[in-house]
Design an enzyme around this catalytic site. Structure first.
Site, PDB file in Angstrom:
ATOM      1  N   SER A  43       1.642  -9.992  -0.743  1.00  0.00           N
ATOM      2  CA  SER A  43       1.310  -8.571  -0.639  1.00  0.00           C
ATOM      3  C   SER A  43       1.661  -7.928   0.698  1.00  0.00           C
ATOM      4  O   SER A  43       1.881  -6.724   0.759  1.00  0.00           O
ATOM      5  CB  SER A  43      -0.178  -8.367  -0.939  1.00  0.00           C
ATOM      6  N   GLU A  96      -9.750   7.421   3.282  1.00  0.00           N
ATOM      7  CA  GLU A  96     -10.654   6.586   4.065  1.00  0.00           C
ATOM      8  C   GLU A  96      -9.898   5.317   4.385  1.00  0.00           C
ATOM      9  O   GLU A  96      -8.969   4.938   3.684  1.00  0.00           O
ATOM     10  CB  GLU A  96     -11.911   6.259   3.267  1.00  0.00           C
ATOM     11  N   LYS A 146       0.808  -1.226   0.000  1.00  0.00           N
ATOM     12  CA  LYS A 146       0.000   0.000   0.000  1.00  0.00           C
ATOM     13  C   LYS A 146       0.838   1.272   0.000  1.00  0.00           C
ATOM     14  O   LYS A 146       0.407   2.300  -0.509  1.00  0.00           O
ATOM     15  CB  LYS A 146      -0.942   0.006   1.206  1.00  0.00           C
TER      16      LYS A 146
HETATM   17  C1  LIG Z   1      -4.966  -3.921   1.705  1.00  0.00           C
HETATM   18  C2  LIG Z   1      -4.289  -5.199   1.431  1.00  0.00           C
HETATM   19  C3  LIG Z   1      -4.705  -6.044   0.378  1.00  0.00           C
HETATM   20  C4  LIG Z   1      -5.908  -5.785  -0.469  1.00  0.00           C
HETATM   21  O1  LIG Z   1      -5.858  -4.620  -1.232  1.00  0.00           O
HETATM   22  P1  LIG Z   1      -5.663  -4.653  -2.814  1.00  0.00           P
HETATM   23  O2  LIG Z   1      -5.952  -3.257  -3.222  1.00  0.00           O
HETATM   24  O3  LIG Z   1      -6.622  -5.637  -3.378  1.00  0.00           O
HETATM   25  O4  LIG Z   1      -4.263  -5.046  -3.074  1.00  0.00           O
HETATM   26  C5  LIG Z   1      -3.982  -7.215   0.144  1.00  0.00           C
HETATM   27  N1  LIG Z   1      -2.933  -7.545   0.912  1.00  0.00           N
HETATM   28  C6  LIG Z   1      -2.513  -6.771   1.935  1.00  0.00           C
HETATM   29  C7  LIG Z   1      -1.343  -7.208   2.738  1.00  0.00           C
HETATM   30  C8  LIG Z   1      -3.170  -5.576   2.221  1.00  0.00           C
HETATM   31  O5  LIG Z   1      -2.762  -4.824   3.238  1.00  0.00           O
END
Ligand SMILES: *Cc1c(COP(=O)(O)O)cnc(C)c1O
Length: 405
Positions: free
Chosen positions: A389, A119, A97
């Site tokens: 992610s 938000e 993010k």
């Molecule tokens: C917020 C988040 C997501 C989901 O958000 P996307 O916009 O779909 O990428 C996925 N993995 C993690 C670790 C997150 O913090």
């Protein structure tokens, strides 16, 4: 004679996307669209942005080979040839993010904006935005449902430590959707000097394109690293889907390659219950957050509450580009339940020494079936690249409540 096809409309991905917002926001969205075409590609912006990614975020993030997990998922070695992990957990703040938040705050500064709003649901995008605003020296206000403020105390504390003001939203169900509405309302009122930092590849045009442009660094790096480290492209790329930003960031680089793209949505307590967040798999076409996309809604078109064990996937919409990629068939969308995600988090911890986020764990939960299905289609074991992610430290309490598996 009627033309057989609509001309491509700017801001649309097939029939999805667009701009369903108050008239007062259109000039700001136009300004942002212009900035995306002029400032973002400029040498000056790119130099400052790449510098931050390298020296502040810690990019490029590594690409790790997962031998033991591949073996655990496929002991005979007849479906998985190689398994590679793109390590966004190693970004500053622990997830992808921050790539988007830094890019948007930097852009806002160059546009002369004096204030950032955002938000947040669980607080992860709020923390990323507060971090970016702190390091770039702009005041930041984060709208958060009052219920989420109670439930996510550590992230509220983080945002406040970072100098952001957290505004609890008391309307509606007091969660993410209500925070989004309130942030849009603030933006309408203060649009001249305020930038609204949207947290995923969702929202009105040009946000889905802007966010995917800021997150494409994930896939661009991964593609280069795969070629350098394994000498080949993957057969399949896999990522979890909340709003869809890590997935689109990963997919973008492989769009024109003979590579299958797979997104994994949250099936929560099951698709046969009302407690899930599988917008593409089990949703309908509707308007949310200023865009036409796939949403979870009732028979009257009211947006429903989404549910997932992972707060980051708990969103009743999805970025419009994913809705279009699903419709065209270029990408496939699968689901994983809460229980499957928890089991995957345990497995990855034991086999690879990695505490992954519960969001991420949804993508990992489908790796075994993805390998079997695509292996069968290709008639040989497949090379898979998955977007890791984020890290799972934030999910420790949830994992402890669930007990060991
Ligand atoms: C917020 C988040 C997501 C989901 O958000 P996307 O916009 O779909 O990428 C996925 N993995 C993690 C670790 C997150 O913090």
């Amino acid at each position: 004679m009627k033309p057989s096809m609509d001309p491509p409309r700017p801001g649309y991905f097939g029939q999805f996307g667009g701009r369903f917002v108050a008239e007062t926001l259109v000039p700001a969205l136009e300004e942002l669209t212009h900035a995306l075409a002029t400032i973002v590609p400029s040498a000056e912006f790119q130099a400052e942005w790449r510098g931050l990614l390298e020296h502040y975020v810690g990019r490029p993030t590594p690409l790790s080979r997962a031998h033991r997990l591949a073996h655990a998922l496929d002991p005979e070695g007849d479906t998985i040839a190689e398994l590679w992990l793109k390590r966004e957990d190693l970004c500053h703040t622990g997830a992808h993010k921050i790539n988007n938040a830094l890019g948007q705050v930097l852009l806002a500064k160059q546009l002369g904006k004096r204030r950032i709003i955002a938000e947040t649901g669980a607080g992860q995008h709020g923390v990323a935005t507060a971090t970016a605003a702190a390091v770039l020296g702009l005041p930041c206000e984060v709208y958060m449902g009052a219920l989420d403020v109670e439930r996510q105390a550590p992230n509220v504390a983080r945002m406040r430590l970072l100098g952001a003001r957290v505004i609890p939203v008391q309307s509606g169900a007091r969660t993410l959707k209500d925070a989004m509405n309130e942030a849009l309302r603030d933006w309408v009122t203060h649009v001249a000097h305020t930038h609204y930092c949207v947290g995923s590849a969702a929202g009105p045009h040009p946000y889905p394109t802007l966010v995917s442009e800021l997150q494409r660094v994930i896939g661009d790096e991964a593609r280069q690293q795969l070629l350098a480290q394994s000498g080949q492209l993957p057969d399949v790329v896999v990522a979890c889907i909340g709003g869809g930003s890590n997935a689109i960031g990963m997919f973008r680089a492989f769009m024109d390659d003979p590579v299958a793209l797979v997104g994994v949505e949250a099936a929560g307590e099951g698709l046969d219950t009302s407690r899930h967040a599988a917008t593409i798999t089990a949703g309908t076409v509707g308007v949310l957050h200023g865009a036409k996309t796939r949403v979870l809604s009732d028979a009257d078109g009211q947006i429903l509450q989404a549910h997932s064990i992972s707060a980051g996937l708990d969103y009743p919409g999805v970025g419009p580009e994913h809705a279009a990629l699903a419709q065209s068939g270029r990408a496939r969308y699968l689901t994983a339940t809460d229980d499957e995600a928890v089991a995957a988090a345990h497995l990855v911890a034991r086999e690879e020494g990695l505490l992954i986020a519960l969001e991420t764990a949804h993508a990992f939960a489908r790796l075994g079936s993805v390998a079997r299905d695509f292996g069968a289609e290709r008639g040989r074991p497949v090379r898979i690249a998955v977007c890791l992610s984020g890290r799972g430290d934030k999910d420790l309490a949830t994992l402890m409540e669930r007990g060991s598996s």
